[in-house]
Design a protein around this motif. Structure first.
Motif, PDB file in Angstrom:
ATOM      1  N   SER A  24       0.821  -1.213   0.000  1.00 47.32           N
ATOM      2  CA  SER A  24       0.000   0.000   0.000  1.00 47.32           C
ATOM      3  C   SER A  24       0.853   1.261   0.000  1.00 47.32           C
ATOM      4  O   SER A  24       0.503   2.268  -0.613  1.00 47.32           O
ATOM      5  CB  SER A  24      -0.940   0.004   1.219  1.00 47.32           C
ATOM      6  OG  SER A  24      -0.208   0.030   2.429  1.00 47.32           O
ATOM      7  N   ALA A  68      -1.905   6.730   1.989  1.00 46.04           N
ATOM      8  CA  ALA A  68      -2.543   5.409   1.869  1.00 46.04           C
ATOM      9  C   ALA A  68      -3.882   5.395   2.586  1.00 46.04           C
ATOM     10  O   ALA A  68      -4.857   4.835   2.108  1.00 46.04           O
ATOM     11  CB  ALA A  68      -1.614   4.331   2.446  1.00 46.04           C
ATOM     12  N   ARG A  77      -7.934   4.933   1.133  1.00 47.20           N
ATOM     13  CA  ARG A  77      -8.871   3.894   1.528  1.00 47.20           C
ATOM     14  C   ARG A  77     -10.175   4.469   2.054  1.00 47.20           C
ATOM     15  O   ARG A  77     -11.150   3.748   2.216  1.00 47.20           O
ATOM     16  CB  ARG A  77      -8.233   3.021   2.620  1.00 47.20           C
ATOM     17  CG  ARG A  77      -7.086   2.151   2.136  1.00 47.20           C
ATOM     18  CD  ARG A  77      -6.749   1.103   3.185  1.00 47.20           C
ATOM     19  NE  ARG A  77      -6.159   1.723   4.364  1.00 47.20           N
ATOM     20  CZ  ARG A  77      -4.851   1.886   4.542  1.00 47.20           C
ATOM     21  NH1 ARG A  77      -4.009   1.507   3.612  1.00 47.20           N
ATOM     22  NH2 ARG A  77      -4.393   2.422   5.655  1.00 47.20           N
TER      23      ARG A  77
END
Length: 218
Positions: free
Chosen positions: A141, A213, A217
């Motif tokens: 990620s 990251a 998400r």
């Protein structure tokens, strides 16, 4: 790093460059019954992108359907692949499901992978390799956060070439961590990672990568 004597034109490398970073919220709402392949098609689509076995519960949660329905769909897919003698099969390994190439085709797959090691790496692979080299140990990620695109295909390519390897797991996220191998150093003519050019200062700090990251998400 462009001196690596490899070429790679794998679909994974090409496909990952075209991945859209974010999907509009209104496109995330769905009813599996509206898809042409129904629940089986939806389960199959998810299985095609996972890089580790996924449980029935995880599939049911993602698709918003009862677990028994997912179990039925998995059984039907498994039987269907076997009956059609496809080049891949669906297996339950370690409590999770994943698509694998059929054992009978191992000679074909091995030859393809070995032949591929004589190819030159693409720009996508080189960029991903650079991020891993300078930020190792680093999770998938975080690499994706730096590059701004999905890197699953490129990671698989680099693992296959023996240029990177899993070096542990992150204590907080349990994500796999990757680092470069002795083969990487050999191909670049380096004695150790200390011989890498001083490019690390130009990459985002780890804390910044975590924020990027996390935002990706959300």
């Amino acid at each position: 790093m462009s001196d690596i004597d490899l070429t790679d034109t794998t679909p994974d490398d090409v496909r990952e460059e075209g991945v859209v970073d974010e999907v509009p919220p209104d496109q995330l709402a769905f009813d599996v019954g509206d898809f042409p392949g129904g629940l089986r098609g939806a389960v199959e689509a998810v299985l095609m992108v996972v890089d580790e076995p996924v449980t029935e519960l995880a599939l049911a949660s993602a698709l918003e359907v009862p677990v028994p329905d997912v179990e039925t769909a998995l059984a039907e897919l498994e039987e269907g692949y076997a009956a059609q003698q496809r080049g891949f099969c669906l297996r339950n390994v370690g409590g999770g499901w994943r698509v694998y190439s059929r054992p009978e085709y191992a000679p074909v797959v091995s030859k393809f992978l070995l032949d591929g090691q004589q190819a030159r790496l693409t720009q996508a692979s080189l960029e991903t390799l650079a991020v891993i080299a300078y930020r190792q140990p680093v999770s998938r990620s975080r690499v994706a956060a730096v590059r701004g695109v999905n890197v699953d295909g490129v990671i698989r390519t680099l693992l296959t070439r023996g240029l990177i390897e899993e070096v542990g797991t992150d204590e907080e996220s349990t994500a796999n961590l990757y680092g470069t191998t002795a083969t990487f150093l050999e191909r670049l003519g380096l004695q150790s990672l200390d011989d890498l050019p001083a490019l690390a200062p130009y990459l985002p700090e780890v804390d910044v990568l975590d924020e990027i990251a996390e935002s990706g998400r959300s």
